[in-house]
Design an enzyme around this catalytic site. Structure first.
Site, short mmCIF file in Angstrom:
data_model
loop_
_atom_site.label_atom_id
_atom_site.label_comp_id
_atom_site.label_asym_id
_atom_site.label_seq_id
_atom_site.Cartn_x
_atom_site.Cartn_y
_atom_site.Cartn_z
N GLY A 8 0.87 -1.17 0.00
CA GLY A 8 0.00 0.00 0.00
C GLY A 8 0.91 1.22 0.00
N GLY A 10 0.04 4.27 -0.68
CA GLY A 10 -0.80 5.46 -0.64
C GLY A 10 -0.20 6.48 0.33
NE ARG A 81 -18.24 3.61 7.28
CZ ARG A 81 -18.70 3.81 8.50
NH1 ARG A 81 -17.87 3.88 9.51
NH2 ARG A 81 -19.98 3.95 8.70
NE ARG A 87 -18.36 1.69 12.40
CZ ARG A 87 -17.27 2.43 12.62
NH1 ARG A 87 -16.08 1.93 12.34
NH2 ARG A 87 -17.35 3.63 13.12
CG ASN A 119 -8.73 1.57 10.42
OD1 ASN A 119 -8.37 1.04 11.47
ND2 ASN A 119 -8.51 2.84 10.14
NE ARG A 150 -4.95 11.21 15.47
CZ ARG A 150 -5.48 10.30 14.65
NH1 ARG A 150 -6.23 9.31 15.12
NH2 ARG A 150 -5.26 10.38 13.35
CG HIS A 174 -7.71 2.55 15.85
ND1 HIS A 174 -7.26 3.69 16.44
CD2 HIS A 174 -7.73 2.80 14.52
CE1 HIS A 174 -7.03 4.59 15.52
NE2 HIS A 174 -7.31 4.10 14.35
N1 APR Z 1 -2.92 -4.41 -3.23
C1 APR Z 1 -2.02 -3.43 -2.99
N2 APR Z 1 -2.38 -2.16 -2.73
C2 APR Z 1 -3.68 -1.87 -2.71
C3 APR Z 1 -4.67 -2.84 -2.96
C4 APR Z 1 -4.25 -4.15 -3.24
N3 APR Z 1 -5.13 -5.14 -3.49
N4 APR Z 1 -5.87 -2.23 -2.89
C5 APR Z 1 -5.65 -0.95 -2.60
N5 APR Z 1 -4.32 -0.71 -2.49
C6 APR Z 1 -3.63 0.55 -2.25
C7 APR Z 1 -4.26 1.72 -2.98
O1 APR Z 1 -3.94 1.70 -4.36
C8 APR Z 1 -3.67 2.89 -2.23
O2 APR Z 1 -2.49 3.37 -2.85
O3 APR Z 1 -3.67 0.93 -0.89
C9 APR Z 1 -3.34 2.31 -0.85
C10 APR Z 1 -4.10 2.97 0.27
O4 APR Z 1 -3.66 4.27 0.34
P1 APR Z 1 -4.61 5.53 0.59
O5 APR Z 1 -5.88 5.34 -0.15
O6 APR Z 1 -3.81 6.74 0.37
O7 APR Z 1 -5.00 5.38 2.14
P2 APR Z 1 -4.13 5.76 3.41
O8 APR Z 1 -4.51 7.11 3.87
O9 APR Z 1 -2.72 5.46 3.17
O10 APR Z 1 -4.71 4.73 4.45
C11 APR Z 1 -4.44 3.35 4.33
O11 APR Z 1 -5.12 2.84 6.53
O12 APR Z 1 -6.36 4.32 7.75
C12 APR Z 1 -6.29 3.03 7.24
O13 APR Z 1 -7.96 1.56 6.53
C13 APR Z 1 -7.44 2.82 6.32
O14 APR Z 1 -7.44 1.97 4.09
C14 APR Z 1 -6.85 2.90 4.95
C15 APR Z 1 -5.39 2.56 5.18
#
Ligand code: APR
Length: 311
Positions: A8, A10, A81, A87, A119, A150, A174
């Site tokens: 991930g 992101g 979400r 949920r 989450n 926090r 959490h």
């Molecule tokens: N395989 C690999 N990566 C994936 C997959 C998958 N099957 N599905 C989604 N992703 C990637 C998305 O492409 C994205 O880049 O997971 C990443 C999530 O990043 P963001 O959407 O930026 O979310 P972020 O703010 O980093 O939060 C990540 O943490 O707060 C928790 O559950 C909440 O989903 C959230 C996670």
């Protein structure tokens, strides 16, 4: 050099890589499903290393093979979400993503320690442990470090005292039922209950509980990532440096605090073996009641997962 893979790439995943690269702790791999994005972020970050003077290799990939031989796997992949999503919808979407991330990485790094952030985090950590049939030392959920940070920040804002003097302990699941332990949280050894007037303390506790939502409301497009990522980086550092650092994390309970077969936020000791020990505080009746209420909420999500996935 140690190796950390982050699934991930992101906001949280890439920011975790950023904090980790600054620490020059390990070579880093970013994996994401989006084509080109982890490669682009990885290369961009790598190109920053000469400037900050850190010899860290950073690569991005869409292929789990790149994670081979990792010491630590951090799972932040998932969907946020969205409006209209229940949920349970989120649980089923993220269970699929995290289940795959866990099993695919395990093929290439059978000895890795997992830090899970996606989450519902307690339940995603549970899924990771069960999917890979890992000993409990090797799966840790990130939430307590963030929630406690926090609360520390809010106490700092209220008092003006150095954050280094402020220790807070937010335990439990959490979610809305998290348990900020005001009696044990302290400023230079003085309990917050004695230091702050009751109304001020209550406001801090409430703000802590809603800390995630506060950021979501401000950002409007996404959720918090700097502090969650810093929390993951601190946990990874404690593990790789074998620090025996005690911080609140989600751990698999085997009788501690009277809980069994759930992931729950408790103080744990982090070292090279992962979650090396659960510290048991002596809770008073009020704290125990809050713990039990929070555990019931976490168990509900675990039960929902068990209906979705055979584990
Ligand atoms: N395989 C690999 N990566 C994936 C997959 C998958 N099957 N599905 C989604 N992703 C990637 C998305 O492409 C994205 O880049 O997971 C990443 C999530 O990043 P963001 O959407 O930026 O979310 P972020 O703010 O980093 O939060 C990540 O943490 O707060 C928790 O559950 C909440 O989903 C959230 C996670």
């Amino acid at each position: 050099m140690n190796k950390i893979s982050i699934v991930g790439a992101g906001m949280t995943g890439s920011t975790t890589a950023h904090w980790l690269a600054e620490r020059e702790l390990a070579d880093l791999v970013l994996v994401d499903i989006v084509e080109g994005m982890p490669q682009g972020k990885g290369l961009d970050m790598l190109e920053a290393m000469p400037i900050i003077g850190k010899d860290v290799e950073i690569v991005g990939s869409n292929d789990y093979a790149a994670t081979k031989g990792s010491d630590i796997i951090i799972i932040t992949a998932g969907l946020p979400r969205k409006p209209g999503m229940s949920r349970d919808d989120l649980l089923s979407a993220n269970a699929e993503i995290v289940g795959k991330a866990a099993s695919e990485t395990f093929k290439y790094s059978p000895d890795a320690i997992y830090i899970v952030l996606t989450n519902p985090l307690d339940t995603m950590a549970y899924l990771t442990l069960k999917t890979n049939k890992l000993p409990r030392e090797r799966v840790i959920g990130q939430a307590g470090v963030l929630d406690s940070a926090r609360m520390r920040a809010f106490v700092g804002m209220e008092t003006g005292i150095s954050l280094e003097n402020i220790q807070c302990y937010v335990l439990g699941g959490h979610g809305d039922e998290m348990v900020p332990l005001t009696r044990l949280s302290n400023i230079a050894g003085i309990s917050l209950k004695d230091y702050l007037p009751a109304d001020k303390l209550e406001a801090i506790v409430n703000r802590t509980r809603k800390g995630g939502g506060e950021i979501v409301n401000l950002l409007k497009t996404g959720s918090a990532f700097y502090a969650p990522a810093a929390a993951c980086a601190q946990m990874a550092e404690a593990i790789l440096k074998d620090k025996h650092l005690i911080v609140p994390c989600a751990a698999y309970m085997q009788g501690e605090y009277g809980l069994n077969d759930i992931f729950f936020g408790v103080p744990v000791m982090l070292g090279r073996k992962g979650m090396e020990k659960i510290i048991e505080y002596k809770l008073d009746a009020e704290e125990k009641a809050a713990f039990d209420k929070s555990a019931a909420a976490v168990k509900e999500t675990h039960d929902a997962l068990k209906k979705l996935v055979k584990i």
